[in-house]
Write a protein that holds these residues in place. Structure first.
Motif, mmCIF file in Angstrom:
data_model
loop_
_atom_site.group_PDB
_atom_site.id
_atom_site.type_symbol
_atom_site.label_atom_id
_atom_site.label_comp_id
_atom_site.label_asym_id
_atom_site.label_seq_id
_atom_site.Cartn_x
_atom_site.Cartn_y
_atom_site.Cartn_z
ATOM 1 N N LEU A 15 33.891 -114.371 -22.030
ATOM 2 C CA LEU A 15 33.542 -114.345 -23.445
ATOM 3 C C LEU A 15 34.629 -114.997 -24.289
ATOM 4 C CD1 LEU A 15 32.403 -110.605 -23.776
ATOM 5 C CD2 LEU A 15 30.910 -112.612 -23.553
ATOM 6 N N SER A 16 34.206 -115.573 -25.402
ATOM 7 C CA SER A 16 35.149 -116.052 -26.411
ATOM 8 C C SER A 16 35.620 -114.870 -27.257
ATOM 9 C CB SER A 16 34.465 -117.088 -27.309
ATOM 10 O OG SER A 16 33.402 -116.470 -28.017
ATOM 11 N N LEU A 17 36.602 -115.107 -28.119
ATOM 12 C CA LEU A 17 37.067 -114.042 -28.998
ATOM 13 C C LEU A 17 35.967 -113.520 -29.909
ATOM 14 C CD1 LEU A 17 40.637 -115.089 -30.225
ATOM 15 C CD2 LEU A 17 40.027 -113.250 -28.647
ATOM 16 N N ASP A 18 35.033 -114.387 -30.270
ATOM 17 C CA ASP A 18 33.932 -113.930 -31.124
ATOM 18 C C ASP A 18 32.725 -113.462 -30.308
ATOM 19 O OD1 ASP A 18 33.701 -116.652 -30.488
ATOM 20 O OD2 ASP A 18 32.670 -117.196 -32.322
ATOM 21 N N GLY A 19 32.970 -113.130 -29.034
ATOM 22 C CA GLY A 19 31.973 -112.437 -28.235
ATOM 23 C C GLY A 19 30.852 -113.287 -27.678
ATOM 24 N N ARG A 20 31.051 -114.612 -27.619
ATOM 25 C CA ARG A 20 30.000 -115.509 -27.140
ATOM 26 C C ARG A 20 30.227 -115.864 -25.670
ATOM 27 N NH1 ARG A 20 27.039 -116.178 -32.138
ATOM 28 N NH2 ARG A 20 28.596 -116.124 -33.785
ATOM 29 N N TYR A 21 29.132 -116.044 -24.939
ATOM 30 C CA TYR A 21 29.262 -116.489 -23.546
ATOM 31 C C TYR A 21 28.867 -117.951 -23.384
ATOM 32 C CZ TYR A 21 24.315 -115.008 -23.375
ATOM 33 O OH TYR A 21 22.981 -114.819 -23.623
ATOM 34 N N ASN A 22 28.535 -118.601 -24.472
ATOM 35 C CA ASN A 22 28.423 -120.058 -24.510
ATOM 36 C C ASN A 22 28.683 -120.503 -25.945
ATOM 37 O OD1 ASN A 22 25.926 -119.637 -25.868
ATOM 38 N ND2 ASN A 22 24.797 -119.754 -23.946
ATOM 39 N N GLY A 23 28.793 -121.797 -26.136
ATOM 40 C CA GLY A 23 29.112 -122.307 -27.455
ATOM 41 C C GLY A 23 27.887 -122.649 -28.275
ATOM 42 N N PRO A 24 28.089 -123.197 -29.478
ATOM 43 C CA PRO A 24 26.971 -123.483 -30.372
ATOM 44 C C PRO A 24 26.040 -124.569 -29.867
ATOM 45 C CG PRO A 24 29.036 -124.312 -31.279
ATOM 46 C CD PRO A 24 29.390 -123.491 -30.087
ATOM 47 N N LEU A 149 22.812 -98.874 -17.186
ATOM 48 C CA LEU A 149 22.872 -98.844 -15.725
ATOM 49 C C LEU A 149 24.101 -99.537 -15.160
ATOM 50 C CD1 LEU A 149 19.125 -99.475 -14.792
ATOM 51 C CD2 LEU A 149 20.434 -97.353 -14.551
ATOM 52 N N LEU A 150 24.997 -100.023 -16.013
ATOM 53 C CA LEU A 150 26.209 -100.666 -15.508
ATOM 54 C C LEU A 150 27.324 -99.642 -15.361
ATOM 55 C CD1 LEU A 150 26.405 -104.072 -17.411
ATOM 56 C CD2 LEU A 150 25.823 -103.671 -15.009
ATOM 57 N N ASP A 151 28.018 -99.719 -14.234
ATOM 58 C CA ASP A 151 29.145 -98.828 -13.964
ATOM 59 C C ASP A 151 30.487 -99.495 -14.222
ATOM 60 O OD1 ASP A 151 27.452 -96.706 -12.855
ATOM 61 O OD2 ASP A 151 27.118 -98.120 -11.210
ATOM 62 N N ARG A 152 30.516 -100.825 -14.155
ATOM 63 C CA ARG A 152 31.791 -101.538 -14.331
ATOM 64 C C ARG A 152 31.516 -102.890 -14.994
ATOM 65 N NH1 ARG A 152 36.298 -101.940 -9.689
ATOM 66 N NH2 ARG A 152 36.862 -99.996 -10.724
ATOM 67 N N LEU A 153 32.390 -103.270 -15.913
ATOM 68 C CA LEU A 153 32.349 -104.587 -16.553
ATOM 69 C C LEU A 153 33.629 -105.341 -16.217
ATOM 70 C CD1 LEU A 153 31.035 -103.814 -20.159
ATOM 71 C CD2 LEU A 153 29.972 -105.374 -18.508
ATOM 72 N N TYR A 154 33.472 -106.526 -15.642
ATOM 73 C CA TYR A 154 34.585 -107.445 -15.433
ATOM 74 C C TYR A 154 34.475 -108.522 -16.516
ATOM 75 C CZ TYR A 154 34.887 -105.675 -10.582
ATOM 76 O OH TYR A 154 35.011 -104.896 -9.458
ATOM 77 N N LEU A 155 35.417 -108.541 -17.441
ATOM 78 C CA LEU A 155 35.354 -109.504 -18.541
ATOM 79 C C LEU A 155 36.576 -110.401 -18.540
ATOM 80 C CD1 LEU A 155 34.178 -107.141 -21.444
ATOM 81 C CD2 LEU A 155 32.757 -108.663 -20.042
ATOM 82 N N MET A 156 36.347 -111.694 -18.727
ATOM 83 C CA MET A 156 37.421 -112.637 -19.036
ATOM 84 C C MET A 156 37.288 -112.981 -20.515
ATOM 85 S SD MET A 156 39.572 -113.590 -16.590
ATOM 86 C CE MET A 156 40.284 -114.884 -17.590
ATOM 87 N N ILE A 157 38.360 -112.783 -21.261
ATOM 88 C CA ILE A 157 38.354 -113.109 -22.690
ATOM 89 C C ILE A 157 39.226 -114.344 -22.895
ATOM 90 C CG2 ILE A 157 38.765 -112.284 -25.037
ATOM 91 C CD1 ILE A 157 36.681 -110.630 -23.463
ATOM 92 N N PHE A 158 38.630 -115.383 -23.455
ATOM 93 C CA PHE A 158 39.348 -116.628 -23.698
ATOM 94 C C PHE A 158 39.699 -116.741 -25.181
ATOM 95 C CE2 PHE A 158 36.598 -118.267 -20.003
ATOM 96 C CZ PHE A 158 37.538 -117.854 -19.071
ATOM 97 N N PRO A 159 40.928 -117.194 -25.509
ATOM 98 C CA PRO A 159 41.399 -117.198 -26.898
ATOM 99 C C PRO A 159 40.818 -118.341 -27.719
ATOM 100 C CG PRO A 159 43.092 -118.080 -25.478
ATOM 101 C CD PRO A 159 41.977 -117.640 -24.578
ATOM 102 N N GLU A 160 39.510 -118.332 -27.843
ATOM 103 C CA GLU A 160 38.788 -119.352 -28.608
ATOM 104 C C GLU A 160 37.733 -118.667 -29.474
ATOM 105 O OE1 GLU A 160 39.219 -122.740 -28.368
ATOM 106 O OE2 GLU A 160 40.667 -122.714 -26.702
ATOM 107 N N ILE A 161 37.624 -119.091 -30.710
ATOM 108 C CA ILE A 161 36.489 -118.713 -31.554
ATOM 109 C C ILE A 161 35.559 -119.913 -31.558
ATOM 110 C CG2 ILE A 161 35.728 -118.160 -33.895
ATOM 111 C CD1 ILE A 161 38.381 -116.640 -34.234
ATOM 112 N N VAL A 162 34.384 -119.752 -30.969
ATOM 113 C CA VAL A 162 33.496 -120.903 -30.815
ATOM 114 C C VAL A 162 32.532 -121.062 -31.982
ATOM 115 C CG1 VAL A 162 33.702 -120.982 -28.304
ATOM 116 C CG2 VAL A 162 31.882 -119.615 -29.331
ATOM 117 N N GLY A 163 32.328 -119.995 -32.766
ATOM 118 C CA GLY A 163 31.593 -120.115 -34.006
ATOM 119 C C GLY A 163 30.088 -120.190 -33.889
ATOM 120 N N GLY A 164 29.570 -120.023 -32.707
ATOM 121 C CA GLY A 164 28.126 -120.048 -32.478
ATOM 122 C C GLY A 164 27.857 -119.839 -31.012
ATOM 123 N N GLY A 165 26.596 -119.754 -30.655
ATOM 124 C CA GLY A 165 26.242 -119.467 -29.274
ATOM 125 C C GLY A 165 25.728 -118.053 -29.131
ATOM 126 N N GLN A 166 25.468 -117.665 -27.898
ATOM 127 C CA GLN A 166 24.842 -116.374 -27.636
ATOM 128 C C GLN A 166 25.887 -115.291 -27.412
ATOM 129 O OE1 GLN A 166 22.479 -118.470 -24.539
ATOM 130 N NE2 GLN A 166 20.808 -117.156 -25.228
#
Length: 199
Positions: A15-24, A149-166
């Motif tokens: 995820l990006s800093l603004d919580g997106r998993y892809n860009g605009p 139903l999720l027991d564990r979340l593996y998250l990578m957070i990247f220091p980017e604000i992409v400003g759009g996306g999902q």
């Protein structure tokens, strides 16, 4: 929420800093993520997510995209050992591909299902052993978050604000509590996080 078989359901996503998993630019817009996916922290994380996992759940788009990339990494003796280890695991492990359009499974050791993710996971939990990993497939992760139903979340957070996306975390999810069980920060500011569901 493990049952008598003890199978955990885990999920991996960047995820990006603004919580997106892809860009605009849409579903294929990962340009902002590219500098971070081959860092030491990201590669260590790639190893961590598959440890203990014996089943991979994939959406159709990821299944087809992964098929075009990871098998060649598995065969590349010069690839980073962590990348190659993940690739070999992905090629060899049981894969369940969610699709309403595929007529046949796109990989060896895979099967296509056209059913709600929560139902499929409930069935997988009644047999076998090892973790069930939802592998970077946001649509499946969202459905399992909505069903708690999720027991564990593996998250990578990247220091980017992409400003759009999902976004991964849509409004309307049930309130849940999570415990941070691992964190690792890289030189570029990327952070690997592991959260376990508190039940």
């Amino acid at each position: 929420m493990t049952d008598s078989t003890g199978r955990r359901v885990t999920a991996n996503l960047a995820l990006s800093l603004d919580g997106r998993y892809n860009g605009p630019g849409g579903a294929d817009d990962f340009g902002a993520f590219a500098p971070y996916v081959t860092t030491e922290v990201a590669r260590n994380h790639l190893t961590r997510i598959r440890e203990g996992a014996t089943t991979a759940l994939l959406g159709r788009v990821n299944a087809e995209g992964f098929l075009g990339y990871w098998p060649s990494v598995a065969a590349d003796e010069n690839a980073d050992p962590r990348d190659r280890g993940y690739a070999k695991w992905l090629v060899d492990t049981e894969k369940v591909v969610f699709s309403t359009t595929l007529a046949e499974a796109p990989w060896e050791h895979s099967r296509v299902v056209d059913a709600p993710a929560a139902e499929v996971v409930a069935g997988l939990r009644t047999t076998g052993e090892g973790d069930i990993l939802v592998n970077s497939s946001a649509s499946v992760i969202k459905a399992l978050l909505a069903a708690d139903l999720l027991d564990r979340l593996y998250l990578m957070i990247f220091p980017e604000i992409v400003g759009g996306g999902q976004r991964l975390f849509d409004d309307g999810l049930p309130g849940t509590s999570w415990k941070l069980t691992h964190q690792e920060t890289g030189d570029l500011g990327e952070i690997a996080l592991v959260y376990d569901r508190v039940r």
